[in-house]
Motif scaffolding. Structure first.
Motif, PDB file in Angstrom:
ATOM      1  N   ARG A  80      21.737  16.160  27.449  1.00  0.00           N
ATOM      2  CA  ARG A  80      20.709  17.201  27.381  1.00  0.00           C
ATOM      3  C   ARG A  80      20.819  17.995  26.083  1.00  0.00           C
ATOM      4  O   ARG A  80      19.813  18.401  25.502  1.00  0.00           O
ATOM      5  CB  ARG A  80      20.822  18.129  28.588  1.00  0.00           C
ATOM      6  CG  ARG A  80      20.476  17.457  29.904  1.00  0.00           C
ATOM      7  CD  ARG A  80      20.034  18.496  30.908  1.00  0.00           C
ATOM      8  NE  ARG A  80      19.802  17.934  32.229  1.00  0.00           N
ATOM      9  CZ  ARG A  80      19.147  18.561  33.197  1.00  0.00           C
ATOM     10  NH1 ARG A  80      18.675  19.782  32.997  1.00  0.00           N
ATOM     11  NH2 ARG A  80      18.967  18.005  34.376  1.00  0.00           N
ATOM     12  N   LEU A  81      22.039  18.224  25.641  1.00  0.00           N
ATOM     13  CA  LEU A  81      22.222  18.908  24.361  1.00  0.00           C
ATOM     14  C   LEU A  81      21.634  18.081  23.219  1.00  0.00           C
ATOM     15  O   LEU A  81      20.971  18.616  22.322  1.00  0.00           O
ATOM     16  CB  LEU A  81      23.715  19.158  24.113  1.00  0.00           C
ATOM     17  CG  LEU A  81      24.358  20.293  24.902  1.00  0.00           C
ATOM     18  CD1 LEU A  81      25.874  20.242  24.765  1.00  0.00           C
ATOM     19  CD2 LEU A  81      23.837  21.639  24.427  1.00  0.00           C
ATOM     20  N   GLN A  82      21.878  16.780  23.254  1.00  0.00           N
ATOM     21  CA  GLN A  82      21.328  15.908  22.214  1.00  0.00           C
ATOM     22  C   GLN A  82      19.804  15.953  22.217  1.00  0.00           C
ATOM     23  O   GLN A  82      19.173  15.980  21.155  1.00  0.00           O
ATOM     24  CB  GLN A  82      21.813  14.471  22.415  1.00  0.00           C
ATOM     25  CG  GLN A  82      23.272  14.264  22.063  1.00  0.00           C
ATOM     26  CD  GLN A  82      23.689  12.812  22.187  1.00  0.00           C
ATOM     27  OE1 GLN A  82      24.115  12.360  23.255  1.00  0.00           O
ATOM     28  NE2 GLN A  82      23.566  12.068  21.101  1.00  0.00           N
ATOM     29  N   THR A 102      33.208  16.218  20.115  1.00  0.00           N
ATOM     30  CA  THR A 102      31.802  16.380  20.484  1.00  0.00           C
ATOM     31  C   THR A 102      31.328  17.767  20.062  1.00  0.00           C
ATOM     32  O   THR A 102      31.486  18.739  20.800  1.00  0.00           O
ATOM     33  CB  THR A 102      31.614  16.195  22.005  1.00  0.00           C
ATOM     34  OG1 THR A 102      32.265  14.988  22.421  1.00  0.00           O
ATOM     35  CG2 THR A 102      30.140  16.138  22.361  1.00  0.00           C
ATOM     36  N   PRO A 103      30.775  17.882  18.864  1.00  0.00           N
ATOM     37  CA  PRO A 103      30.253  19.177  18.424  1.00  0.00           C
ATOM     38  C   PRO A 103      29.037  19.575  19.257  1.00  0.00           C
ATOM     39  O   PRO A 103      28.335  18.730  19.809  1.00  0.00           O
ATOM     40  CB  PRO A 103      29.846  18.914  16.968  1.00  0.00           C
ATOM     41  CG  PRO A 103      30.568  17.657  16.581  1.00  0.00           C
ATOM     42  CD  PRO A 103      30.660  16.851  17.833  1.00  0.00           C
ATOM     43  N   TYR A 104      28.787  20.874  19.355  1.00  0.00           N
ATOM     44  CA  TYR A 104      27.646  21.358  20.124  1.00  0.00           C
ATOM     45  C   TYR A 104      27.282  22.752  19.635  1.00  0.00           C
ATOM     46  O   TYR A 104      28.098  23.448  19.025  1.00  0.00           O
ATOM     47  CB  TYR A 104      27.966  21.398  21.626  1.00  0.00           C
ATOM     48  CG  TYR A 104      29.114  22.326  21.944  1.00  0.00           C
ATOM     49  CD1 TYR A 104      28.891  23.665  22.251  1.00  0.00           C
ATOM     50  CD2 TYR A 104      30.429  21.885  21.883  1.00  0.00           C
ATOM     51  CE1 TYR A 104      29.943  24.528  22.496  1.00  0.00           C
ATOM     52  CE2 TYR A 104      31.487  22.742  22.125  1.00  0.00           C
ATOM     53  CZ  TYR A 104      31.242  24.053  22.431  1.00  0.00           C
ATOM     54  OH  TYR A 104      32.291  24.920  22.651  1.00  0.00           O
ATOM     55  N   HIS A 105      26.052  23.149  19.919  1.00  0.00           N
ATOM     56  CA  HIS A 105      25.600  24.495  19.578  1.00  0.00           C
ATOM     57  C   HIS A 105      25.849  25.384  20.794  1.00  0.00           C
ATOM     58  O   HIS A 105      25.264  25.153  21.857  1.00  0.00           O
ATOM     59  CB  HIS A 105      24.112  24.481  19.229  1.00  0.00           C
ATOM     60  CG  HIS A 105      23.630  25.739  18.588  1.00  0.00           C
ATOM     61  ND1 HIS A 105      23.607  26.951  19.254  1.00  0.00           N
ATOM     62  CD2 HIS A 105      23.164  25.983  17.334  1.00  0.00           C
ATOM     63  CE1 HIS A 105      23.141  27.883  18.451  1.00  0.00           C
ATOM     64  NE2 HIS A 105      22.861  27.327  17.275  1.00  0.00           N
ATOM     65  N   PRO A 106      26.701  26.410  20.691  1.00  0.00           N
ATOM     66  CA  PRO A 106      27.068  27.207  21.867  1.00  0.00           C
ATOM     67  C   PRO A 106      25.889  27.895  22.545  1.00  0.00           C
ATOM     68  O   PRO A 106      25.856  27.983  23.777  1.00  0.00           O
ATOM     69  CB  PRO A 106      28.075  28.225  21.321  1.00  0.00           C
ATOM     70  CG  PRO A 106      27.864  28.239  19.844  1.00  0.00           C
ATOM     71  CD  PRO A 106      27.415  26.870  19.484  1.00  0.00           C
ATOM     72  N   ALA A 107      24.910  28.383  21.780  1.00  0.00           N
ATOM     73  CA  ALA A 107      23.777  29.076  22.394  1.00  0.00           C
ATOM     74  C   ALA A 107      22.904  28.099  23.180  1.00  0.00           C
ATOM     75  O   ALA A 107      22.408  28.421  24.263  1.00  0.00           O
ATOM     76  CB  ALA A 107      22.952  29.793  21.330  1.00  0.00           C
ATOM     77  N   PHE A 109      24.016  25.334  24.500  1.00  0.00           N
ATOM     78  CA  PHE A 109      24.818  24.970  25.667  1.00  0.00           C
ATOM     79  C   PHE A 109      24.658  26.002  26.774  1.00  0.00           C
ATOM     80  O   PHE A 109      24.548  25.658  27.955  1.00  0.00           O
ATOM     81  CB  PHE A 109      26.287  24.831  25.266  1.00  0.00           C
ATOM     82  CG  PHE A 109      27.231  24.617  26.414  1.00  0.00           C
ATOM     83  CD1 PHE A 109      26.905  23.760  27.462  1.00  0.00           C
ATOM     84  CD2 PHE A 109      28.453  25.276  26.461  1.00  0.00           C
ATOM     85  CE1 PHE A 109      27.778  23.564  28.530  1.00  0.00           C
ATOM     86  CE2 PHE A 109      29.331  25.077  27.517  1.00  0.00           C
ATOM     87  CZ  PHE A 109      28.992  24.225  28.555  1.00  0.00           C
ATOM     88  N   GLN A 110      24.627  27.283  26.423  1.00  0.00           N
ATOM     89  CA  GLN A 110      24.415  28.334  27.426  1.00  0.00           C
ATOM     90  C   GLN A 110      23.117  28.093  28.192  1.00  0.00           C
ATOM     91  O   GLN A 110      23.088  28.180  29.424  1.00  0.00           O
ATOM     92  CB  GLN A 110      24.343  29.705  26.747  1.00  0.00           C
ATOM     93  CG  GLN A 110      25.646  30.220  26.191  1.00  0.00           C
ATOM     94  CD  GLN A 110      25.459  31.550  25.490  1.00  0.00           C
ATOM     95  OE1 GLN A 110      24.405  32.177  25.580  1.00  0.00           O
ATOM     96  NE2 GLN A 110      26.476  31.990  24.766  1.00  0.00           N
TER      97      GLN A 110
END
Length: 227
Positions: A80-82, A102-107, A109-110
């Motif tokens: 879903r993040l992708q 696995t990098p991700y954008h924290p906002a 992800f929230q």
């Protein structure tokens, strides 16, 4: 002197304390089965240290040989993040600590996590913390939650401690351990920060010209981490 009101009580099937990655997955799994699930989180958002303290990136979904062993809801979150542009997915760890990162954008992800909890029918209590546990005959019967609406007692059949600090277990009187055996020392904090306005071209060139100033495994020729 104002008269003290009696504490409100509610029932649930499962109460999960802590809305980090473990608590999120536990709550979604329970909620999807039609179980009355309550997730208690002390911050105003979910994600735990992944969003509140930039413990980043996730390491690792794979074994040393590259076999993916973490899937299920965790992988669904990555998917879903992708789809939202919030993660490139699983990348090889060029430093070599683990097989993949696995990098991700924290906002993002929230938002993704909150949406998945809502879809699963989970009741999410933000700005809330458990400050008391009711134990009867060595069994947790209820937890008492404090937030801006006051105090409320939640009775349930199952309680999950995903607080990260064994808060529920400690308040219930269970024996807990801190750190390693002997001196009780714990892993030091990661000194993480973000910076804007950096000329990455100059940084890369300096790293190539002065490798002695950097960690021996720093990837000097693979710049995936800088993209």
């Amino acid at each position: 002197m104002r008269e003290q009101k009696s504490m409100k009580k509610e029932e649930a099937d499962v109460v999960i304390v802590g809305g980090g990655p473990a608590g999120i997955a536990a709550a979604i799994a329970a909620g999807r089965q039609g179980i009355r699930t309550v997730l208690v989180e002390r911050y105003g958002f979910v994600g735990g240290m992944s969003t509140a303290a930039m413990v980043y990136p996730w390491m690792t979904f794979h074994t040393e040989r590259g076999e993916q062993v973490i899937k299920g809801i965790a992988q669904e979150i990555v998917n879903r993040l992708q789809a939202r542009g919030g993660s490139p997915g699983h990348l090889r760890d060029t430093v070599g600590f683990v097989h993949s990162v696995t990098p991700y954008h924290p906002a993002i992800f929230q938002v993704v996590a909150a949406e998945m909890l809502q879809e699963a029918g989970v009741r999410l209590l933000l700005h809330s913390f458990v400050d008391e546990v009711v134990v009867v005959d060595n069994r947790v019967e209820a937890v008492r939650v404090t937030n801006k609406s006051g105090r409320k007692e939640f009775q349930a059949n199952v309680f999950v401690d995903a607080s990260g600090d064994a808060d529920l277990a400690y308040l219930a009187g269970a024996s807990v351990a801190k750190g390693r055996d002997g001196d009780h020392q714990s892993q030091p904090m990661t000194m993480k920060f973000r910076m804007r306005g950096v000329d990455l071209g100059r940084v890369k060139q300096y790293m190539l010209e002065h490798p002695e100033d950097f960690y021996v495994k720093t990837p000097l020729l693979n710049w995936t981490a800088f993209r």
